[in-house]
Design an enzyme around this catalytic site. Structure first.
Site, short mmCIF file in Angstrom:
data_model
loop_
_atom_site.label_atom_id
_atom_site.label_comp_id
_atom_site.label_asym_id
_atom_site.label_seq_id
_atom_site.Cartn_x
_atom_site.Cartn_y
_atom_site.Cartn_z
CB SER A 66 2.27 7.04 -5.54
OG SER A 66 2.17 7.47 -4.21
CG ASP A 212 4.89 5.25 -3.13
OD1 ASP A 212 5.31 5.40 -4.29
OD2 ASP A 212 4.06 6.01 -2.61
#
Length: 748
Positions: A66, A212
């Site tokens: 991320s 993610d």
């Protein structure tokens, strides 16, 4: 002899010790930097990297998730700590988390979408069924931002060939497994790794749907080992779980659920750390994953956390010579600037490729102009037909190919919009309308669209129009339309004759119109058309007798112009708006009489920080128009002489001016769903007259208001108090754009 042996032994020991020291100083142990996900808290990674470089600690591999994938990737392509600091300080985080183009850059047709109903809520249709996108934000802006940041490495497809070998972690949303990017497009890798579910849409790659990486492996310790890390430097920026008192909304519940998922897999990864590994945990107390405005604080806390572990980290440092050699190898061989030999367009929407090609300024057999290409892509995206528009330079044997990827909206391009307009003075005077609009797009290669609208309430509307561009640049167009409108017209005001009845008519009109027009730039549109209307004025409320009734026929030509570069329709901070039309009624075209009418509305906004001044003026004038309700303009209500009831005055001539001061109470959000609150005040003046010869600014009725307002998803909501110079006052609740209530032609 023994002495000689002892001396020789001492020399050998000293030599061995010296060799050992040198070996540790210029260690060949692979240090892998492992960077966790955590939104804005990930800015601390840049501070940690700055501290590591200050201590001359080499990083030989990077694994990130991320935000860790973003910061780690930028370091992997050779960015210095100083460059990283500039990036995190100057990143337009608010733009990154939205898809919308600045309203000023939208074409006029898309700007007109704002005027039918104030709500920003809509539903798409695909194959006859309701459809919603996979994320609130599709990632058009964030992808272009990342592309600009990693431009120096766009030619590299094997991440082991970067200045520092690099891995980015995403999650396969179908299986829940971690997906490790080791090659391919860096932009795709970073974008996929930071696809926060529901906010940023997933990325389709390698036959998978990726979100993610924090859901599968928020701290990619395992990946750091796989990439060759013999010693790991792990930076944990995990968000602590919320307390019961902090869970106060659906966003709080969602955030807590994500924290459960990421924290669980983070602890599993941290449990595998060995004695030689180093864990850095910046103190990010009070910092949330969306606190991007705290960039300076977060960066410093990351730096301080690394420096606080100086004693554990310094054994990893290398000599000045070894450090200079390390820095020398942290460069990527630059690729030659692309010379575009061919432009390929991959477009799966219903509109023609020519709409894209015509807006590309890039020439073949010429160097790639990235800045211009970025502007062109933004203009194409603003047309509204595509989910994502991106480009890639392909190195082919025949030369560099500029490949444009234009992906149609996966959830469908047709749009259903529900809306409500409400204006009430809490004294019995009110107007409320419920309506819906539907837009069918991409009906022709040039982007023709059908727009239909229906509304019930105090003002009844039904209508449809077909908008057909005539060229690939959508400069010229034709619009045939048919509409029905049924609304109130009061006899109070300058048209009231003491010898006539007081009351209210219902004005009903069926109209047909054919316009041809031209769009100039993104802000100006001109139209010329013919119209034919039939209707009647029917008595609705009678106070002192029977109101005269009758039918009417209208026909003529109409010319209109619109200038619109407002940044926001309802709460503008900058820009101007002007709409004006002129109508010439002619017996030769079916009208009952020959006469002229024109109306105009103008607005301008100026802002300093949170303080905004908005100036508004509107007028309607008639020349020889019959004294009938279908020719009346009206004033009365909030921001239309505040203090009066809705549509209190009526007349064939109208003028109005208003100055508003507005202050934004709430901070701007980096998320696309912002709900700012405002306080404000207005000073107003206006009047209506029967004949043009009577028009005089000296007759103005003065009024003013104070209000609080909220820019909500269902539209602007006002709670206001208004008062006239004659001490008439009213308390208002309003949903919509109040001073447009009586301006009937501002939509499409």
């Amino acid at each position: 002899m023994k002495s000689l042996i002892r001396i020789a032994a001492l020399i050998l020991c000293a030599s061995t010790a010296s060799t050992a020291i040198a070996s540790q100083d210029d260690a060949t142990t692979t240090n892998a930097l492992v960077l966790a996900g955590g939104g804005a808290r990930g800015i601390a990674h840049a501070g940690v990297i700055a501290a590591l470089e200050e201590m001359q600690i080499p990083v030989n591999a990077i694994a990130g998730t991320s935000m860790g994938a973003l910061v780690g990737g930028l370091y992997a392509i050779g960015m210095t700590p100083e460059e990283l600091k500039l990036v995190v300080d100057n990143m337009a985080w608010g733009e990154a988390f939205q898809d919308s183009v600045d309203r000023n850059n939208l074409p006029q047709r898309r700007k007109s979408d704002d005027y039918d109903y104030p709500t920003s809520l809509s539903v798409a249709f695909k194959d006859g069924q309701f459809s919603i996108p996979l994320g609130i934000v599709q990632g058009q802006q964030v992808r272009q931002i990342i592309k600009d940041l990693v431009i120096r490495a766009e030619h590299i497809r094997d991440f082991d060939e970067l200045a520092i070998p690099y891995r980015a972690v995403a999650t396969d949303i179908e299986s829940g497994d971690a997906y490790i990017f080791s090659k391919g497009n860096m932009v795709t890798a970073m974008r996929a790794s930071m696809s926060l579910p529901a906010l940023l849409a997933p990325v389709e790659h390698d036959g998978r749907l990726l979100v993610d990486g924090g859901l599968a492996m928020n701290i990619p310790v395992e990946v750091g080992r796989q990439i060759g890390g013999e010693r790991l430097i792990v930076v944990d920026i995990g968000t602590p779980l919320r307390t019961r008192e902090e869970i106060t909304s659906i966003l709080g519940v969602t955030d807590q659920m994500l924290n459960f998922l990421t924290r669980k897999n983070s602890l599993e990864q941290l449990s595998t750390l060995g004695d030689n590994d180093i864990l850095i945990k910046p103190d990010l107390t009070g910092i949330g994953m969306l606190d991007f405005e705290e960039t300076e604080v977060i960066f410093q806390r990351g730096y301080d956390a690394a420096m606080a572990m100086r004693n554990q980290l310094l054994p990893l440092a290398v000599s000045d010579a070894a450090w200079a050699d390390y820095l020398a190898h942290r460069t990527i061989p630059s690729a030659t600037e692309p010379m575009v030999a061919r432009i390929d367009i991959e477009n799966n929407s219903n509109v023609s490729d020519d709409l894209i090609r015509a807006r590309l300024h890039q020439q073949t057999d010429a160097a790639l102009d990235r800045d211009q290409l970025g502007e062109d892509i933004e203009e194409i995206y603003a047309l509204g037909h595509w989910e994502i528009i991106d480009y890639e330079v392909m190195r082919e044997p025949e030369g560099d190919v500029l490949a444009i990827d234009a992906r149609a909206k996966s959830w469908g391009d047709d749009q259903l919009k529900l809306g409500m307009n409400l204006a009430s003075d809490l004294e019995g005077g009110s107007e409320i309308n419920l309506g819906t609009s539907y837009r069918w797009t991409g009906l022709t290669d040039l982007g023709g669209e059908l727009y239909a609208r229906g509304q019930v309430g105090d003002t009844i509307l039904f209508g449809a129009q077909f908008y057909q561009p005539l060229d690939v640049m959508s400069r010229f167009f034709v619009v045939p339309e048919i509409n029905y409108r049924d609304h109130d017209a009061t006899t109070l005001g300058p048209e009231y004759d003491p010898n006539e009845v007081v009351g209210t008519w219902r004005v009903r009109r069926l109209s047909a119109q054919l316009d041809t027009g031209v769009n100039l730039f993104d802000s100006i549109q001109g139209r010329l058309g013919v119209f034919r209307n039939r209707g009647d004025n029917a008595s609705d409320k009678e106070v002192s007798g029977q109101l005269p009734e009758g039918s009417f026929d209208e026909g003529g030509v109409i010319a209109s112009i619109r200038y619109d570069n407002m940044d926001n329709v309802f709460f503008p901070t900058q820009g101007q708006f002007l709409y004006a039309d002129y109508q010439a009624y002619s017996k030769d075209l079916g009208s009952d009489a020959n006469y002229e009418r024109w109306e105009a509305l103008g607005q301008a906004a100026f802002t300093h920080r949170r303080h905004t001044m908005i100036l508004t003026g509107k007028t309607g004038q008639s020349l020889d128009a019959p004294n009938q309700p279908n020719n009346y303009f009206q004033l009365g209500g909030l921001f239309n002489l505040s203090g009066l009831t809705q549509n209190y005055f009526s007349g064939r001539q109208m003028a109005f001016a208003m100055a508003q001061y507005q202050y934004r109470l709430s901070e701007r959000s980096v998320l696309p769903f912002d709900m700012p609150a405002y306080v404000g005040a207005s000073i107003e003046g206006g009047q209506l007259w029967s004949e043009r010869s009577e028009v005089s600014s000296g007759d103005f009725q003065n009024a003013g208001s104070v209000y609080v307002a909220l820019d909500s998803p269902i539209g602007p909501i006002y709670l206001a108090y208004g008062r006239t110079e004659d001490s008439l006052d009213a308390l208002y609740v309003s949903l919509g754009w109040p001073f447009l209530t009586n301006m009937h032609r501002l939509g499409r």
